[in-house]
Scaffold this motif. Structure first.
Motif, PDB file in Angstrom:
ATOM      1  N   TRP A   1      11.674 -23.448 -25.545  1.00  0.00           N
ATOM      2  CA  TRP A   1      10.480 -24.176 -25.121  1.00  0.00           C
ATOM      3  C   TRP A   1      10.625 -24.688 -23.700  1.00  0.00           C
ATOM      4  N   ILE A   2       9.492 -25.096 -23.132  1.00  0.00           N
ATOM      5  CA  ILE A   2       9.435 -25.645 -21.775  1.00  0.00           C
ATOM      6  C   ILE A   2       9.413 -27.156 -21.902  1.00  0.00           C
ATOM      7  N   ASP A   3      10.307 -27.836 -21.186  1.00  0.00           N
ATOM      8  CA  ASP A   3      10.420 -29.279 -21.336  1.00  0.00           C
ATOM      9  C   ASP A   3       9.444 -30.032 -20.429  1.00  0.00           C
ATOM     10  N   GLY A   4       9.638 -31.353 -20.316  1.00  0.00           N
ATOM     11  CA  GLY A   4       8.733 -32.187 -19.536  1.00  0.00           C
ATOM     12  C   GLY A   4       9.312 -32.663 -18.229  1.00  0.00           C
TER      13      GLY A   4
ATOM     14  N   ALA B   1       9.521 -28.034 -14.529  1.00  0.00           N
ATOM     15  CA  ALA B   1       9.991 -28.015 -15.905  1.00  0.00           C
ATOM     16  C   ALA B   1      11.196 -27.099 -16.070  1.00  0.00           C
ATOM     17  N   LYS B   2      12.016 -27.413 -17.083  1.00  0.00           N
ATOM     18  CA  LYS B   2      13.178 -26.600 -17.411  1.00  0.00           C
ATOM     19  C   LYS B   2      12.980 -25.937 -18.767  1.00  0.00           C
TER      20      LYS B   2
ATOM     21  N   HIS C   1       1.058 -31.217 -26.644  1.00  0.00           N
ATOM     22  CA  HIS C   1       1.720 -32.256 -25.855  1.00  0.00           C
ATOM     23  C   HIS C   1       1.232 -32.170 -24.412  1.00  0.00           C
ATOM     24  N   GLU C   2       1.281 -33.273 -23.681  1.00  0.00           N
ATOM     25  CA  GLU C   2       0.779 -33.284 -22.307  1.00  0.00           C
ATOM     26  C   GLU C   2       1.523 -32.311 -21.401  1.00  0.00           C
ATOM     27  N   SER C   3       2.743 -31.942 -21.755  1.00  0.00           N
ATOM     28  CA  SER C   3       3.502 -30.961 -20.969  1.00  0.00           C
ATOM     29  C   SER C   3       3.154 -29.520 -21.328  1.00  0.00           C
ATOM     30  N   ASN C   4       2.326 -29.336 -22.340  1.00  0.00           N
ATOM     31  CA  ASN C   4       1.970 -28.009 -22.839  1.00  0.00           C
ATOM     32  C   ASN C   4       0.829 -27.425 -22.002  1.00  0.00           C
ATOM     33  N   THR C   5       1.178 -26.644 -20.998  1.00  0.00           N
ATOM     34  CA  THR C   5       0.172 -26.039 -20.130  1.00  0.00           C
ATOM     35  C   THR C   5      -0.383 -24.732 -20.705  1.00  0.00           C
TER      36      THR C   5
ATOM     37  N   VAL D   1       6.888 -21.634  -9.907  1.00  0.00           N
ATOM     38  CA  VAL D   1       5.559 -21.911 -10.433  1.00  0.00           C
ATOM     39  C   VAL D   1       5.553 -21.783 -11.957  1.00  0.00           C
ATOM     40  N   ASP D   2       4.691 -22.578 -12.590  1.00  0.00           N
ATOM     41  CA  ASP D   2       4.447 -22.442 -14.021  1.00  0.00           C
ATOM     42  C   ASP D   2       3.447 -21.294 -14.200  1.00  0.00           C
TER      43      ASP D   2
END
Length: 341
Positions: free
Chosen positions: A9-12, A17-18, A85-89, A318-319
């Motif tokens: 998963w992608i963290d916050g 992000a990592k 989650h707010e980090s979930n783009t 970039v994400d």
């Protein structure tokens, strides 16, 4: 019988992000369940309410472990009420991609990265200082100019064994700098697979004792930065040149240049200087065969009167969920208004 599922998963972490991952052992034939993790350790929760949810969204064979049934599992991060989650783009991209699905947008993303060992890029002298100036490293061959090919080949093999849509690799302009390409694929597919390919890059490099970084300007001075050039087209663009121009114009309208650039990766002003095959970060331009423009129209696209465009602004860090969402939203909205769908 069991199999190993590596949940990724992608963290916050901000501003970049990592990737995180952990292993779940499942019975053979079992479906991939939702799982959880401690969000307070990944910048995604406070300690007093730390549970976060992992929802599988993409899986593929695990080429690192290579066992029968072993898989890599990319996940979205949800809150415990099952909202994004707010980090979930990814969730916002899914909505935009569905809205414009009829235009058949596709992407190819060119992921540049740089290998480091002992605090310096591969190919930089161990005693300090700098190697020969840039010139012979890009797509070069030979030990004087190429550094890290063993890692690159292992990563390519791992991506192919995982079934990812890798379409090529090449050595880049700075020593120790490389690129792989993912696509052409739909917005969600290209973004999901790029994140998994990044995870495989880091994991593969572990075995060689080197690190791979997406730092957009890994060495200050007269050295190229690292980008994620993003190639884009819709069905209309693949059929007509006026649609190509509409897409290019839309990316330069009003606040769009800054709306995009501010979401194209941290440190973008260090890389987009107007030098080293970049346009200035605060100016927008497009042109045929122009690698100094914000957006390049390949020469063959002009000649054929159809094809795709290349947004050269996104950083290596970039994400991909953000860049694909922004380009689809901006370009497809303009094409729709122009009746070019």
């Amino acid at each position: 019988m069991t199999f190993k599922a590596e949940y990724i998963w992608i963290d916050g972490t901000e501003p970049t992000a990592k990737l995180r991952s952990k292993t779940k052992i499942l019975a053979a034939g079992a479906e991939l369940p939702i799982w959880g993790f401690d969000g307070s350790s990944t910048n995604q929760a406070k300690g007093h309410a730390s549970d976060r949810v992992l929802k599988p969204v993409f899986s593929c064979p695990d080429p690192v472990r290579g066992g029968e049934g072993d898989v890599l599992v990319l996940c979205e991060v949800l809150n415990t009420d099952m909202t994004p989650h707010e980090s979930n783009t990814r969730a916002e991209l899914a909505e935009v991609a569905e809205r414009f699905a009829a235009q058949e947008p596709i992407f190819g993303i060119e992921q540049e990265y740089t290998f480091f060992k002992d605090g310096r890029p591969l190919g930089f002298p161990a005693a300090g200082g700098f190697p020969a100036p840039q010139g012979g490293y890009y797509c070069g061959v030979g030990v004087d100019e190429i550094h890290g090919r063993d890692v690159v080949e292992a990563h390519l093999d791992n991506c192919l064994a995982a079934g990812l849509g890798i379409s090529g690799i090449n050595a880049e302009v700075m020593p120790g700098q490389w690129e792989f390409q993912v696509g052409p694929l739909s917005p969600l597919e290209v973004a999901d697979q790029l994140w998994v390919a990044r995870w495989l890059l880091y994991r593969t490099a572990e075995d060689f004792g080197v690190s791979a970084t997406l730092e957009p300007k890994p060495v200050k001075g007269d050295w190229n930065g690292a980008g994620a050039h993003t190639n884009f087209s819709t069905r209309a663009m693949r059929e007509s040149y006026p649609a190509i121009i509409t897409a290019c114009e839309s990316l330069g309208e009003g606040s769009k240049p800054m709306d995009h650039v501010k979401n194209y990766g941290a440190g973008i002003d260090d890389r987009l200087t107007g030098l080293h095959e970049t346009a200035p970060w605060n100016e927008y331009s497009y042109g045929v065969s122009d690698r100094g423009a914000s957006v390049r129209i390949p020469w063959q696209v002009e000649q054929d009167g159809k094809g795709y465009i290349e947004d050269r602004r996104p950083n290596a860090n970039v994400d991909p969920y953000l860049v694909t969402r922004l380009i689809v939203d901006t370009c497809c909205t303009a094409l729709e208004k122009a009746g070019q769908v």
